[in-house]
Design an enzyme around this catalytic site. Structure first.
Site, short mmCIF file in Angstrom:
data_model
loop_
_atom_site.label_atom_id
_atom_site.label_comp_id
_atom_site.label_asym_id
_atom_site.label_seq_id
_atom_site.Cartn_x
_atom_site.Cartn_y
_atom_site.Cartn_z
NE ARG A 87 34.60 39.24 56.87
CZ ARG A 87 33.97 38.41 56.47
NH1 ARG A 87 33.87 37.93 57.69
NH2 ARG A 87 34.30 36.99 55.50
CE1 TYR A 227 40.28 44.14 56.58
CE2 TYR A 227 38.64 43.61 57.42
CZ TYR A 227 39.22 43.33 56.93
OH TYR A 227 39.06 43.42 55.26
CE LYS A 236 30.86 43.14 53.55
NZ LYS A 236 32.05 42.31 53.17
CG HIS A 256 28.74 39.35 51.23
ND1 HIS A 256 29.71 38.17 51.06
CD2 HIS A 256 29.13 40.49 51.03
CE1 HIS A 256 30.62 38.90 50.74
NE2 HIS A 256 30.25 40.20 50.99
CB SER A 278 34.66 37.17 51.44
OG SER A 278 33.94 38.28 53.14
CB CYS A 280 34.28 34.22 45.97
SG CYS A 280 34.99 33.89 47.11
CG ASP A 303 30.96 43.88 50.32
OD1 ASP A 303 31.98 42.68 49.79
OD2 ASP A 303 31.35 43.96 51.16
NE ARG A 396 38.93 43.46 52.05
CZ ARG A 396 38.41 42.88 51.37
NH1 ARG A 396 37.52 43.12 50.52
NH2 ARG A 396 38.45 41.39 51.54
P1 GTP Z 1 35.16 40.51 48.94
O1 GTP Z 1 35.32 42.01 49.27
O2 GTP Z 1 36.00 40.45 49.85
O3 GTP Z 1 33.00 40.93 49.15
O4 GTP Z 1 35.34 40.59 47.77
P2 GTP Z 1 34.62 40.50 46.05
O5 GTP Z 1 33.60 39.16 45.79
O6 GTP Z 1 34.64 41.58 45.80
O7 GTP Z 1 36.31 39.72 45.76
P3 GTP Z 1 36.75 40.49 44.21
O8 GTP Z 1 36.45 40.82 43.34
O9 GTP Z 1 37.55 41.83 45.05
O10 GTP Z 1 37.75 39.12 43.81
C1 GTP Z 1 38.87 38.18 44.66
C2 GTP Z 1 39.99 37.79 43.88
O11 GTP Z 1 39.64 37.22 43.27
C3 GTP Z 1 41.18 38.83 43.46
O12 GTP Z 1 41.79 38.77 43.68
C4 GTP Z 1 40.75 39.04 41.87
O13 GTP Z 1 41.67 39.02 41.00
C5 GTP Z 1 40.28 37.43 41.52
N1 GTP Z 1 39.04 37.10 41.06
C6 GTP Z 1 38.01 37.47 40.61
N2 GTP Z 1 36.79 37.14 39.50
C7 GTP Z 1 38.13 36.92 39.03
C8 GTP Z 1 37.58 35.22 37.47
O14 GTP Z 1 36.97 35.82 37.41
N3 GTP Z 1 38.85 34.78 37.66
C9 GTP Z 1 39.48 34.31 38.29
N4 GTP Z 1 40.32 33.14 38.04
N5 GTP Z 1 39.86 35.19 39.59
C10 GTP Z 1 39.32 36.12 39.75
C1 SPV Z 2 34.72 40.52 52.80
O1 SPV Z 2 35.27 40.58 53.72
O2 SPV Z 2 33.62 40.69 52.58
C2 SPV Z 2 34.50 42.51 52.27
C3 SPV Z 2 35.59 43.09 53.46
O3 SPV Z 2 34.24 42.47 51.83
S1 SPV Z 2 35.02 43.45 54.88
O4 SPV Z 2 34.05 45.03 55.00
O5 SPV Z 2 36.33 43.57 55.81
O6 SPV Z 2 34.63 42.58 55.45
MN MN Z 3 32.52 41.15 51.31
#
Ligand code: GTP
Ligand code: SPV
Ligand code: MN
Length: 617
Positions: A87, A227, A236, A256, A278, A280, A303, A396
Site C-alpha cells: 500500500r 497491488y 481497504k 480493521h 497490518s 501484526c 481483516d 501474499r
Molecule cells: P494484514 O493482512 O497486513 O492486515 O496483517 P495481519 O494482521 O493479518 O498479520 P498476519 O497474521 O498475517 O501476521 C503478520 C506476521 O506476523 C507474519 O509474519 C506472522 O508470522 C507474524 N505473527 C503473527 N502472529 C504472531 C505471534 O503471535 N508471534 C510472533 N512472533 N509473530 C507473529
Molecule cells: C493490510 O495492509 O492491512 C492488508 C493488505 O490487509 S492490503 O489489502 O494490501 O491492504
Molecule cells: Mn489488513
C-alpha cells in the site's frame, strides 16, 4: 459476439460501440462515461463463473502475469513490478469537501481539484486494454441493505483477485438491476495504456499513483498500482475508508479487525474481535490452533469487521469479505496450519513469493529448511546462499475463506455474531505487556486511540519505526481521526455498559533486554490461546487481575502455562508494567494527542491525565 445480456457468458467485445451492458440505469451511464474517458478496446461484464475464471487465468498465464502452479489445483503465482509491492499511504487521499473533515492524519485535496488531476490521468489510460466490470457486494447479498459496489478495472489480475475476495458476478448484478440499488463506484486503472507501439509487460503499473476516496460521494478512484490494498477496491478503500464514513453517519463501526469464535472445554462460546495493524497477527489469531487442550478457535474473518448494535444491546460483527489476503512469510505448518490447509485446496493466487522447481510456492517461514533451489520473486535463481529473501516481506496469498477448515458456520449469517471482547494490539519490543484489560469503555477507547506499533512491509516506507495507529486504522480512517475517536466513545455512551464488549490490549511481540533487542518473550501463535483463555476467564468472572497504572493485568500464575516451557522470570517480564518505560511513553502520547487538534475528545485527554497521575503520582 454479444454483450447485451450480462447474465449470458460475456466474451470480450471488439469495441465499445453503444452496447447495453446493464439495465441498471446509473451503472450503464457510468460505464458509458468511463468508456469515453478511458477508451478501452473492449468491455467485459464479469459473471464470476468458473469458465470465466479459467479463461481469465489462461490469458494471464499467456501474458506472463501469472505462472500456473502444477502442485496445487487452479493456483497461480504473480510477480509484481518490484516498485509495486505494498500500500502507498503517501499517495492515498481522503478528498472530503472540507479539508477539516479529512483531519490531520490523512492526505487531502479538494474533490474538484483531485477530479481534474485524475481525469487527466485516466484520459485514454485503457487504450489497448479491456475494461472489466466487476459487480460485487461486501457482506451478504441477503442483508437487509446489501452493500453493493462495482469496480471498473483494466486489470485481469484484479478481476481474478476480486473474484476470491468478494461475492461478485451475475447474482450480484441481477440484484442490483432488480432493485436499482445504489452502489459504491470504484474506478481502477493500472495506468499503462497500450498506445501504438507500446508493448505490454507482465505487471503493468505507473510510477504515478493515486488512491483516492471521496467520502461524501461514496466513490473511489485508484490509478497506477495493481497491488492488493491499492487495487482490490472493495477491501481497504470501500470496506474501511468509505464504510467508516458511512458508519459515522449511521451509527456503526467499520474496523480493521479479525473475528473469531472461541469455545472453552466447558463449551462456553465467545466471539472476539481484534484490531492489530497490518502484518501484526490478525490472520494468525483468526485461524489459531490453541495448544491448550479442549479449547477451539473457529474463523469468521481475518481483516475487516463491520459492527452494529443489535436489538439486544450487544455489538454484532460481520466480515464483509469472502477471501483471505494474507501475509505469506511466517505462515507455515508450525505457525498457522489452518492457513496452510486453506491454500492446499487450491483456487488461490500468490503474489511475490518464490516458485519451487516442482511448480509449488515457498516463502520464508513455510518450512524450517528452505528448498535447495528456488526461483525468487524477482524471477532469479535462488539458493539458501543467496543474498536476500526468496519472497518479498509483504508477499501474499489470496484464497477463498470458504476453504478454511475451521470456518465458523455463522460466517455467512447476515446478522453477524455478538462480540464479547475487543482486543487491540500492536508490535512493540518494549513497554506494552502481553495482555491488559481496560477498566471500562472509555479506558478501552483510550487504549485503542493510543495504540502504537512498529511499521511493517505492508506499506511502503521505513519499517520498524514506532508510530501511533489508532484502533489499527491510521491508514484507513475515512475522516477526521479525533471525530473517529469521538464516534467510538459515542457508541459506548448510548449502550448498556454490561452488554458492551470488554476491551483488552495485547502485545505478542515484546522482547527480552532493556532495549528490546533480545528474543521474543512470548512464544505466540498457538500459545496465544492461553491469553484468550485469560480473556474468557475474565469475562466469566473466574480470573483475578492486578490493577496497574495502565490497566488490569493477570495476577501471578493467571496465565495458564500448563505444558509450556517458559520460566517464571520470562513470564513476569512479558507481563511487567515498567513505570520508567511508561513514563517515557507519556510525552509521546501527549505529542500524539496534540497532533490531532481540537476534535480530540476531552474524555481522552482526561484518560491521559489519569494515566499520568497513576504513573508519576
Ligand atoms: P494484514 O493482512 O497486513 O492486515 O496483517 P495481519 O494482521 O493479518 O498479520 P498476519 O497474521 O498475517 O501476521 C503478520 C506476521 O506476523 C507474519 O509474519 C506472522 O508470522 C507474524 N505473527 C503473527 N502472529 C504472531 C505471534 O503471535 N508471534 C510472533 N512472533 N509473530 C507473529
Ligand atoms: C493490510 O495492509 O492491512 C492488508 C493488505 O490487509 S492490503 O489489502 O494490501 O491492504
Ligand atoms: Mn489488513
Amino acid at each position: 459476439m454479444s454483450t447485451d445480456t450480462p447474465t449470458a457468458p460475456t466474451p470480450v467485445t471488439s469495441g465499445p460501440a453503444a452496447p447495453r451492458w446493464t439495465t441498471h440505469r446509473e451503472l450503464q451511464a457510468w460505464i458509458e462515461e468511463v468508456v469515453v474517458l478511458t477508451t478501452p478496446d473492449a468491455v467485459h461484464v464479469c459473471e464470476g463463473s468458473e469458465a470465466e475464471r479459467a479463461a481469465l487465468t489462461d490469458a494471464l498465464v499467456g501474458s506472463r502475469t501469472l505462472t500456473r502452479l502444477t502442485a496445487k489445483p487452479d493456483s497461480f503465482l504473480a510477480w509484481s513490478d518490484p516498485t509495486d509491492v505494498a500500500r502507498v499511504e503517501d499517495r492515498t487521499f481522503i478528498c472530503s469537501v472540507e479539508e477539516k473533515d479529512a483531519g490531520p492524519t490523512n492526505n487531502w485535496m479538494a474533490p474538484d481539484e483531485m477530479k481534474a488531476v485524475l481525469t487527466d490521468l485516466f484520459r485514454g489510460c485503457m487504450t489497448g486494454r479491456t475494461l472489466y466490470v466487476v459487480p460485487f457486494v461486501m457482506g451478504s447479498l441477503d442483508a437487509e441493505h446489501p452493500m453493493f459496489g462495482v469496480e471498473l478495472t483494466d486489470s485481469a489480475y484484479v478481476v481474478a483477485s476480486m473474484g476470491i475476495m468478494t461475492r461478485s458476478g451475475t447474482e450480484v448484478l441481477d440484484a442490483l438491476e432488480r432493485t436499482q440499488a445504489r452502489y459504491v463506484p470504484c474506478l481502477h486503472s493500472v495506468g499503462m495504456p497500450l498506445a501504438d507501439g507500446v508493448e505490454d509487460v507482465p505487471w503493468p503499473s505507473n510510477p504515478t499513483k493515486y488512491i483516492v476516496q471521496f467520502p461524501e460521494e461514496r466513490a473511489v478512484w485508484s490509478f497506477g498500482s495493481g497491488y492488493g490494498g491499492n487495487a482490490l477496491l472493495g477491501k481497504k478503500c470501500y470496506a474501511l475508508r468509505i464504510a467508516s464514513a458511512m458508519a459515522r453517519d449511521e451509527g456503526w463501526l467499520a474496523e480493521h479487525m479479525l473475528i473469531l469464535k472461541l469455545t472453552s472445554p466447558q463449551q462456553e462460546t465467545h466471539y472476539i474481535a481484534a484490531a492489530f495493524p497490518s502484518a501484526c497477527g490478525k490472520t494468525n489469531l483468526a485461524m489459531l490452533e490453541p495448544t491448550l487442550p479442549g479449547w477451539t478457535v473457529q474463523t469468521l474473518g481475518d481483516d475487516i469487521a463491520w459492527l452494529r448494535f443489535g436489538d439486544d444491546g450487544r455489538l454484532w460483527a460481520s466480515n464483509p469479505e469472502a477471501g483471505l489476503f494474507g501475509v505469506a512469510p511466517g505462515t507455515g505448518w508450525d505457525t498457522n496450519p489452518n492457513a496452510m490447509r486453506t491454500i492446499a485446496q487450491g483456487h488461490s493466487l500468490f503474489t511475490n513469493v518464490a516458485l519451487t522447481d516442482d511448480g509449488d510456492v515457498w516463502w520464508e517461514g513455510m518450512t524450517d529448511e528452505p528448498p535447495a533451489h528456488l526461483t525468487d520473486w524477482h524471477g532469479e535463481s535462488w539458493t539458501p546462499d543467496s543474498d536476500g529473501p526468496s519472497s518479498h516481506p509483504n508477499s501474499r496469498f489470496c484464497t477463498p475463506i470458504a476453504q478454511c477448515p475451521v470456518l465458523a458456520p455463522e460466517y455467512d449469517d447476515p446478522r453477524g455474531v455478538p462480540i464479547s471482547a475487543i482486543l487491540f494490539g500492536g508490535r512493540r519490543r518494549t513497554t506494552v505487556p502481553l495482555v491488559t484489560e481496560a477498566r471500562d469503555w472509555a479506558h478501552g477507547v483510550f487504549m485503542g486511540a493510543t495504540l502504537s506499533s512498529e511499521t511493517t512491509a505492508a506499506s511502503t516506507g521505513q519499517t520498524g519505526v514506532v508510530r501511533r495507529d489508532p484502533m489499527a486504522m491510521l491508514p484507513f480512517i475515512g475522516y477526521d481521526a479525533g471525530d473517529y475517536m469521538g464516534h467510538w466513545l459515542d457508541m459506548g455512551k448510548g449502550a448498556d455498559a454490561s452488554r458492551l464488549p470488554r476491551v483488552f490490549y495485547v502485545n505478542w511481540f515484546r522482547r527480552a533486554g532493556a532495549t528490546g533487542d533480545g528474543p521474543f518473550l512470548w512464544p505466540g501463535f498457538g500459545e496465544n490461546g492461553r491469553v484468550l483463555k485469560w480473556v474468557v476467564d475474565r469475562l466469566e468472572g473466574r480470573a483475578a487481575a492486578r490493577d496497574t497504572a495502565v490497566g488490569r493485568v493477570p495476577t501471578y500464575g493467571g496465565i495458564d502455562t500448563t505444558g509450556l516451557d517458559i520460566d517464571e522470570e520470562t513470564m513476569a517480564a512479558a507481563l511487567r508494567v515498567d513505570h520508567d518505560e511508561w513514563a517515557r511513553e507519556l510525552p509521546r502520547l501527549q505529542e500524539w494527542f496534540d497532533s490531532l487538534g481540537t476534535t480530540l475528545p476531552s474524555t481522552l485527554r482526561q484518560e491521559l491525565e489519569v494515566l499520568r497521575s497513576r504513573l508519576v503520582g
